[in-house]
Design a protein around this motif. Structure first.
Motif, mmCIF file in Angstrom:
data_model
loop_
_atom_site.group_PDB
_atom_site.id
_atom_site.type_symbol
_atom_site.label_atom_id
_atom_site.label_comp_id
_atom_site.label_asym_id
_atom_site.label_seq_id
_atom_site.Cartn_x
_atom_site.Cartn_y
_atom_site.Cartn_z
ATOM 1 N N PRO A 30 0.745 -1.208 -0.050
ATOM 2 C CA PRO A 30 0.005 0.046 0.017
ATOM 3 C C PRO A 30 0.818 1.276 -0.092
ATOM 4 O O PRO A 30 0.603 2.226 -0.758
ATOM 5 C CB PRO A 30 -0.720 -0.188 1.274
ATOM 6 C CG PRO A 30 -0.765 -1.565 1.682
ATOM 7 C CD PRO A 30 0.444 -2.178 1.011
ATOM 8 N N TYR A 31 1.853 1.223 0.923
ATOM 9 C CA TYR A 31 2.787 2.370 0.930
ATOM 10 C C TYR A 31 3.694 2.573 -0.448
ATOM 11 O O TYR A 31 3.863 3.795 -0.991
ATOM 12 C CB TYR A 31 3.651 2.598 1.872
ATOM 13 C CG TYR A 31 3.270 2.025 3.344
ATOM 14 C CD1 TYR A 31 1.953 2.617 3.820
ATOM 15 C CD2 TYR A 31 3.636 1.164 4.275
ATOM 16 C CE1 TYR A 31 1.272 2.612 4.954
ATOM 17 C CE2 TYR A 31 3.067 1.037 5.558
ATOM 18 C CZ TYR A 31 1.745 1.541 5.793
ATOM 19 O OH TYR A 31 1.261 1.334 7.100
ATOM 20 N N ASP A 32 3.864 1.484 -1.018
ATOM 21 C CA ASP A 32 4.672 1.401 -2.273
ATOM 22 C C ASP A 32 3.875 2.204 -3.546
ATOM 23 O O ASP A 32 4.379 2.985 -3.902
ATOM 24 C CB ASP A 32 5.207 -0.134 -2.697
ATOM 25 C CG ASP A 32 5.752 0.060 -3.880
ATOM 26 O OD1 ASP A 32 5.130 0.236 -5.025
ATOM 27 O OD2 ASP A 32 6.913 -0.222 -4.037
ATOM 28 N N LEU A 38 1.762 9.362 -6.128
ATOM 29 C CA LEU A 38 2.308 10.911 -5.759
ATOM 30 C C LEU A 38 3.602 11.206 -6.660
ATOM 31 O O LEU A 38 3.451 12.426 -7.024
ATOM 32 C CB LEU A 38 2.750 10.903 -4.215
ATOM 33 C CG LEU A 38 1.451 10.857 -3.407
ATOM 34 C CD1 LEU A 38 1.749 10.873 -2.173
ATOM 35 C CD2 LEU A 38 0.465 11.876 -3.714
ATOM 36 N N ARG A 39 4.326 10.398 -6.996
ATOM 37 C CA ARG A 39 5.332 10.867 -7.636
ATOM 38 C C ARG A 39 4.970 10.969 -9.419
ATOM 39 O O ARG A 39 5.635 12.042 -9.878
ATOM 40 C CB ARG A 39 6.464 9.574 -7.932
ATOM 41 C CG ARG A 39 7.875 9.982 -8.518
ATOM 42 C CD ARG A 39 8.799 8.641 -8.678
ATOM 43 N NE ARG A 39 10.062 8.989 -9.161
ATOM 44 C CZ ARG A 39 10.986 8.352 -9.723
ATOM 45 N NH1 ARG A 39 10.472 6.990 -9.884
ATOM 46 N NH2 ARG A 39 12.094 8.832 -9.852
ATOM 47 N N PHE A 66 1.704 6.843 8.903
ATOM 48 C CA PHE A 66 2.955 6.097 8.709
ATOM 49 C C PHE A 66 4.001 6.951 7.672
ATOM 50 O O PHE A 66 5.142 7.319 8.046
ATOM 51 C CB PHE A 66 2.930 4.798 8.125
ATOM 52 C CG PHE A 66 4.190 4.133 7.904
ATOM 53 C CD1 PHE A 66 5.156 3.714 8.730
ATOM 54 C CD2 PHE A 66 4.653 4.221 6.586
ATOM 55 C CE1 PHE A 66 6.250 2.927 8.592
ATOM 56 C CE2 PHE A 66 5.657 3.585 6.264
ATOM 57 C CZ PHE A 66 6.823 3.126 7.221
ATOM 58 N N LEU A 67 3.375 7.364 6.713
ATOM 59 C CA LEU A 67 4.127 8.059 5.625
ATOM 60 C C LEU A 67 4.653 9.264 5.964
ATOM 61 O O LEU A 67 5.723 10.170 5.620
ATOM 62 C CB LEU A 67 3.451 8.070 4.479
ATOM 63 C CG LEU A 67 3.020 6.775 3.713
ATOM 64 C CD1 LEU A 67 2.165 7.267 2.388
ATOM 65 C CD2 LEU A 67 4.244 6.115 3.197
ATOM 66 N N LEU A 72 8.037 10.585 4.221
ATOM 67 C CA LEU A 72 7.683 10.061 2.920
ATOM 68 C C LEU A 72 6.709 10.674 2.310
ATOM 69 O O LEU A 72 6.727 11.152 1.044
ATOM 70 C CB LEU A 72 7.466 8.680 2.964
ATOM 71 C CG LEU A 72 8.577 7.463 3.409
ATOM 72 C CD1 LEU A 72 8.074 6.346 3.531
ATOM 73 C CD2 LEU A 72 9.659 7.757 2.524
ATOM 74 N N VAL A 73 5.726 11.438 3.111
ATOM 75 C CA VAL A 73 4.610 12.384 2.406
ATOM 76 C C VAL A 73 4.420 13.647 3.092
ATOM 77 O O VAL A 73 4.579 13.716 4.307
ATOM 78 C CB VAL A 73 3.285 11.363 2.353
ATOM 79 C CG1 VAL A 73 2.173 12.528 1.973
ATOM 80 C CG2 VAL A 73 3.323 10.431 1.356
ATOM 81 N N ALA A 74 4.564 14.713 2.572
ATOM 82 C CA ALA A 74 4.081 15.972 3.014
ATOM 83 C C ALA A 74 2.607 16.370 2.578
ATOM 84 O O ALA A 74 2.163 16.356 1.519
ATOM 85 C CB ALA A 74 5.088 17.018 2.696
#
Length: 471
Positions: A30-32, A38-39, A66-67, A72-74
């Motif tokens: 899921p995080y992947d 987003l990329r 978590f992200l 990893l995410v803003a």
């Protein structure tokens, strides 16, 4: 064409190494997928992000927690974009399907083996030293480096880290290579030996050659990283390892009535090799003679020894005769596990004989004296006979089951000097076998012998036994 295999003892040592490395780890699916999306589409509205995956509010909250904590995410003004850590997480820059990785320091403890000749990583496929092997030990030129093994192991580990990491059982090619490790501690452990085997190949064509085949070593690890080990092997072999009396050996065979000897003298080893492939058998009214090229452990000769000997022995009523093996005067002959296994296989076939298998060696070997021969031979042979007369040329090798079959090889170099190549024949023709028996009978004057196994010790003197058998 492979004509021989040379074996050497390789001194080695284990080291326990503690180090820290930046190790990459794949994110859960899921995080992947979230980072990949987003990329491609940042900045992205929170609602669109949630709708794309079909998550409910709780699932979205867990994932973003978590992200965000991992940077990893803003999130800014309800829009999501990649955080600072996510930029480092992607191993590439242009591929939008690249896999994000989390990198973190990892403390590792590994037991790593190095050879002490070149201080390279030890090839895990190298076999243990066979009990019957009498391997020449490769010399260590860099004595100071070997004495300060912990420091040398540290440098070697850092220098060859890529090779080490790729060789780990848990290596995953989909994960990035850790960054250069920071070695914390190196602790020397057990010293041991491994058997390094190098094939000898004969090349045909207009420019024929015989040489050691270092292809496997040259393909291992960093480019030219095994040059020092290759140099050590060549140093051990020397410039002219052949016995040097091959012409005398051929004359000796001719004098005893072996017609193939004159035939053999007209061909160089490379020419003889081509002949064994194109016309391997000389038909005889009694029994065909098989032409051979290579040492006893080469594929062609070993196959003939095992198959033809079995075939011939199945056709005749076996006399109570031992297997006799006259070794050539070559220091690197018969020292490895390949010969030990072959000798044991043939000795087992002779086990029904009261006298088993007997090794004949010359009293003055160059680097492997009769005591060492006898000490190692007890694992394979039932008796050892030392020929003190020195009448037999060193280039001559004979394997004989009296009255049944004989194998004769003359070891000679392709050029004036160089690696010797076994050239000869196997035969079950009674007349030729008798001629080979005469060769051995003539050299038993002054010979000394003893049984190497207790169960044979009650037998009569092995010299008297052979004289009666070959007469």
């Amino acid at each position: 064409m492979e004509v021989d295999t040379l074996s050497f003892g390789l001194p080695c040592q284990n080291y326990r190494i503690r180090y820290e490395a930046i190790v990459g780890e794949r994110l859960p699916a899921p995080y992947d997928f979230a980072l990949r999306l987003l990329r491609m589409a940042e900045p992205m509205r929170m609602e669109d992000f949630q709708a794309f995956f079909g998550w409910n509010a709780t699932e979205l909250s867990v994932l973003l927690s978590f992200l965000s904590d991992s940077e990893l995410v803003a999130e800014r003004s309800g829009r999501l974009s990649l955080g600072r850590a996510a930029v480092r997480a992607f191993t590439g820059t242009d591929d939008e399907h690249d896999t994000p990785m989390l990198s973190s320091p990892s403390l590792q403890v590994e037991t790593v083996a190095f050879d002490k000749v070149s201080f390279n990583l030890l090839d895990p496929t190298l076999g243990k030293v066979h009990p019957a092997a009498a391997l020449p030990l490769l010399s260590i030129r860099e004595r100071e480096r070997a004495a300060n093994g912990a420091q040398a192991a540290r440098s070697a580990f850092e220098r060859n880290f890529t090779e080490f990491w790729h060789g780990r059982p848990q290596f995953n090619p989909e994960l990035p290579l850790p960054k250069q490790p920071s070695v914390i501690e190196v602790e020397p452990k057990a010293i041991f030996r491994r058997e390094l085997t190098i094939p000898v190949r004969l090349g045909g064509g207009p420019a024929s050659w015989v040489d050691l085949d270092f292809a496997d070593l040259e393909r291992t690890g960093r480019q030219r990283s095994r040059d020092e080990l290759i140099t050590a092997v060549r140093r051990e072999v020397g410039d002219d390892p052949s016995p040097g009396d091959e012409h005398l050996a051929l004359r000796c065979l001719e004098a005893t009535g072996l017609p193939f000897a004159k035939h053999l003298s007209r061909y160089r080893p490379s020419q003889w090799a081509r002949l064994t492939l194109s016309q391997p058998r000389i038909e005889d009214a009694q029994m065909p003679t098989v032409l051979l090229c290579g040492s006893a452990i080469s594929p062609q000769v070993r196959q003939q020894l095992m198959e033809a000997a079995v075939e011939r022995e199945g056709e005749v009523a076996l006399p109570d005769a031992p297997l006799l093996w006259l070794r050539p005067s070559m220091p690197l002959w018969g020292v490895g596990s390949a010969f030990a296994h072959l000798g044991a296989d043939l000795a087992r076939r002779a086990a029904h004989s009261v006298d088993g298998a007997i090794l004949l060696c010359r009293a003055r070997e160059e680097r492997l004296g009769p005591e060492a021969v006898q000490r190692k031979a007890r694992h394979t042979f039932d008796a050892v006979i030392s020929l003190t007369g020195g009448s037999l040329p060193g280039a001559l090798e004979i394997v004989l089951r009296p009255k049944i079959w004989a194998l004769v090889l003359v070891h000679r170099p392709e050029e004036a000097k160089g690696l010797p190549v076994g050239t000869g024949m196997w035969t079950g023709a009674p007349g030729l076998v008798t001629s080979v028996e005469r060769v051995l009978l003539d050299c038993l004057k002054g010979a000394k012998g003893h049984w190497t196994r207790r169960q044979r010790a009650s037998r009569s003197d092995p010299i008297r036994l052979l004289r009666g058998l070959l007469a």
